[in-house]
Design a protein around this motif. Structure first.
Motif, short mmCIF file in Angstrom:
data_model
loop_
_atom_site.label_atom_id
_atom_site.label_comp_id
_atom_site.label_asym_id
_atom_site.label_seq_id
_atom_site.Cartn_x
_atom_site.Cartn_y
_atom_site.Cartn_z
N VAL A 76 0.85 -1.20 0.00
CA VAL A 76 0.00 0.00 0.00
C VAL A 76 0.88 1.24 0.00
O VAL A 76 1.67 1.45 0.92
CB VAL A 76 -0.94 0.06 1.22
N ARG A 77 0.72 2.05 -1.05
CA ARG A 77 1.41 3.34 -1.09
C ARG A 77 0.44 4.38 -0.55
O ARG A 77 -0.67 4.52 -1.04
CB ARG A 77 1.82 3.71 -2.51
N VAL A 78 0.86 5.09 0.48
CA VAL A 78 0.03 6.15 1.05
C VAL A 78 0.45 7.47 0.42
O VAL A 78 1.61 7.82 0.41
CB VAL A 78 0.17 6.21 2.59
N ASP A 79 -0.55 8.17 -0.11
CA ASP A 79 -0.33 9.46 -0.77
C ASP A 79 -1.00 10.53 0.08
O ASP A 79 -2.22 10.56 0.18
CB ASP A 79 -0.95 9.41 -2.18
N SER A 80 -0.20 11.37 0.71
CA SER A 80 -0.73 12.46 1.53
C SER A 80 -1.06 13.64 0.63
O SER A 80 -0.16 14.29 0.09
CB SER A 80 0.29 12.88 2.59
N ALA A 81 -2.34 13.90 0.46
CA ALA A 81 -2.78 15.00 -0.40
C ALA A 81 -2.32 16.33 0.18
O ALA A 81 -2.54 16.59 1.36
CB ALA A 81 -4.30 14.99 -0.54
N PRO A 82 -1.68 17.17 -0.63
CA PRO A 82 -1.22 18.46 -0.12
C PRO A 82 -2.38 19.41 0.19
O PRO A 82 -2.23 20.34 0.96
CB PRO A 82 -0.34 19.01 -1.23
N GLY A 83 -3.51 19.17 -0.41
CA GLY A 83 -4.72 19.98 -0.21
C GLY A 83 -5.91 19.06 -0.11
O GLY A 83 -5.95 18.18 0.74
N SER A 84 -6.83 19.21 -1.04
CA SER A 84 -8.03 18.39 -1.07
C SER A 84 -7.70 16.95 -1.48
O SER A 84 -7.05 16.72 -2.51
CB SER A 84 -9.02 18.98 -2.07
N GLY A 85 -8.17 16.00 -0.69
CA GLY A 85 -8.00 14.60 -1.05
C GLY A 85 -8.72 14.27 -2.34
O GLY A 85 -8.21 13.51 -3.18
N ASP A 86 -9.89 14.84 -2.54
CA ASP A 86 -10.65 14.59 -3.77
C ASP A 86 -9.88 15.07 -4.99
O ASP A 86 -9.82 14.37 -6.01
CB ASP A 86 -12.02 15.28 -3.72
N ASP A 87 -9.29 16.25 -4.90
CA ASP A 87 -8.50 16.76 -6.03
C ASP A 87 -7.33 15.84 -6.34
O ASP A 87 -7.02 15.59 -7.50
CB ASP A 87 -8.01 18.18 -5.76
N ARG A 88 -6.68 15.34 -5.30
CA ARG A 88 -5.54 14.44 -5.51
C ARG A 88 -6.01 13.13 -6.15
O ARG A 88 -5.34 12.59 -7.03
CB ARG A 88 -4.82 14.18 -4.19
N ILE A 89 -7.15 12.61 -5.73
CA ILE A 89 -7.69 11.38 -6.30
C ILE A 89 -7.98 11.58 -7.78
O ILE A 89 -7.69 10.71 -8.60
CB ILE A 89 -8.93 10.91 -5.52
N VAL A 90 -8.54 12.72 -8.14
CA VAL A 90 -8.81 13.01 -9.56
C VAL A 90 -7.51 13.05 -10.35
O VAL A 90 -7.42 12.49 -11.45
CB VAL A 90 -9.62 14.32 -9.72
N GLU A 91 -6.48 13.67 -9.81
CA GLU A 91 -5.18 13.71 -10.48
C GLU A 91 -4.64 12.30 -10.70
O GLU A 91 -4.15 11.98 -11.80
CB GLU A 91 -4.15 14.49 -9.64
N LEU A 92 -4.71 11.47 -9.67
CA LEU A 92 -4.22 10.09 -9.79
C LEU A 92 -5.05 9.30 -10.79
O LEU A 92 -4.51 8.53 -11.59
CB LEU A 92 -4.23 9.41 -8.42
N ALA A 93 -6.36 9.46 -10.75
CA ALA A 93 -7.24 8.75 -11.68
C ALA A 93 -6.90 9.12 -13.12
O ALA A 93 -6.84 8.25 -14.00
CB ALA A 93 -8.70 9.06 -11.37
N ALA A 94 -6.66 10.39 -13.37
CA ALA A 94 -6.29 10.83 -14.72
C ALA A 94 -4.96 10.21 -15.14
O ALA A 94 -4.79 9.78 -16.29
CB ALA A 94 -6.20 12.35 -14.78
N THR A 95 -4.03 10.11 -14.21
CA THR A 95 -2.71 9.54 -14.49
C THR A 95 -2.79 8.05 -14.79
O THR A 95 -2.12 7.57 -15.70
CB THR A 95 -1.76 9.78 -13.29
N TYR A 96 -3.59 7.32 -14.03
CA TYR A 96 -3.63 5.86 -14.13
C TYR A 96 -4.78 5.30 -14.96
O TYR A 96 -4.90 4.09 -15.10
CB TYR A 96 -3.69 5.25 -12.73
N ALA A 97 -5.61 6.14 -15.53
CA ALA A 97 -6.81 5.67 -16.25
C ALA A 97 -6.49 4.64 -17.32
O ALA A 97 -7.22 3.64 -17.46
CB ALA A 97 -7.56 6.86 -16.85
N GLU A 98 -5.43 4.83 -18.06
CA GLU A 98 -5.11 3.90 -19.15
C GLU A 98 -4.61 2.56 -18.66
O GLU A 98 -4.65 1.58 -19.40
CB GLU A 98 -4.11 4.55 -20.10
N ARG A 99 -4.12 2.49 -17.44
CA ARG A 99 -3.64 1.22 -16.88
C ARG A 99 -4.77 0.36 -16.36
O ARG A 99 -4.57 -0.80 -16.07
CB ARG A 99 -2.68 1.49 -15.71
N GLY A 100 -5.93 0.94 -16.20
CA GLY A 100 -7.02 0.23 -15.54
C GLY A 100 -7.03 0.67 -14.10
O GLY A 100 -6.11 0.38 -13.34
N CYS A 101 -8.01 1.44 -13.74
CA CYS A 101 -8.03 2.09 -12.44
C CYS A 101 -9.42 1.99 -11.84
O CYS A 101 -10.42 2.11 -12.54
CB CYS A 101 -7.64 3.55 -12.65
#
Length: 131
Positions: A76-101
């Motif tokens: 488990v990699r823990v990612d501490s959002a610098p601001g909004s957790g939701d905004d960070r999740i959206v960033e990660l989802a955009a990054t990993y979408a092509e891998r299957g997320c």
């Protein structure tokens, strides 16, 4: 993240594994077990529960607020959002979408935001059974 390293899932590299992004605050808040008295401790318990899942997916637990700074553990990699957790999740989802997320959250607005990238969503019970 080093995508050249082999994982516990055999010969799959991180770049080939599906990604499970967990909305830590939302999943922790899905069970009224006193988490609000110790948000960091609740995040640690969730992280440890996720680490015990096994499987071949890459798990990213996104934490925010008082839970920031929780350490990653094997599985488990823990990612501490610098601001909004939701905004960070959206960033990660955009990054990993092509891998299957898959994003784990019950937050309707967040679900709509990540689905715009073609990302699947499941509710908290998918990783944290109730009862």
């Amino acid at each position: 993240m080093n995508t050249a390293d082999a994982t516990d899932a055999g010969d799959a590299t991180d770049a080939e594994r599906h990604v499970l992004i967990v909305d830590g605050a939302n999943v922790v808040g899905s069970v009224p077990d006193g988490w609000w008295r110790d948000r960091r401790g609740a995040a640690v318990r969730l992280r440890d529960l996720l680490a015990g899942r096994g499987g071949d997916e890459e798990i990213v637990l996104v934490v925010e607020g008082a839970a920031r700074g929780v350490e990653s553990v094997p599985g488990v990699r823990v990612d501490s959002a610098p601001g909004s957790g939701d905004d960070r999740i959206v960033e990660l989802a955009a990054t990993y979408a092509e891998r299957g997320c898959v994003v784990v959250t019950a937050d309707r607005e967040l679900r709509a935001r990540v689905r715009a990238y073609g990302v699947e969503c499941v509710g908290p019970r998918a990783v944290r059974p109730v009862g």
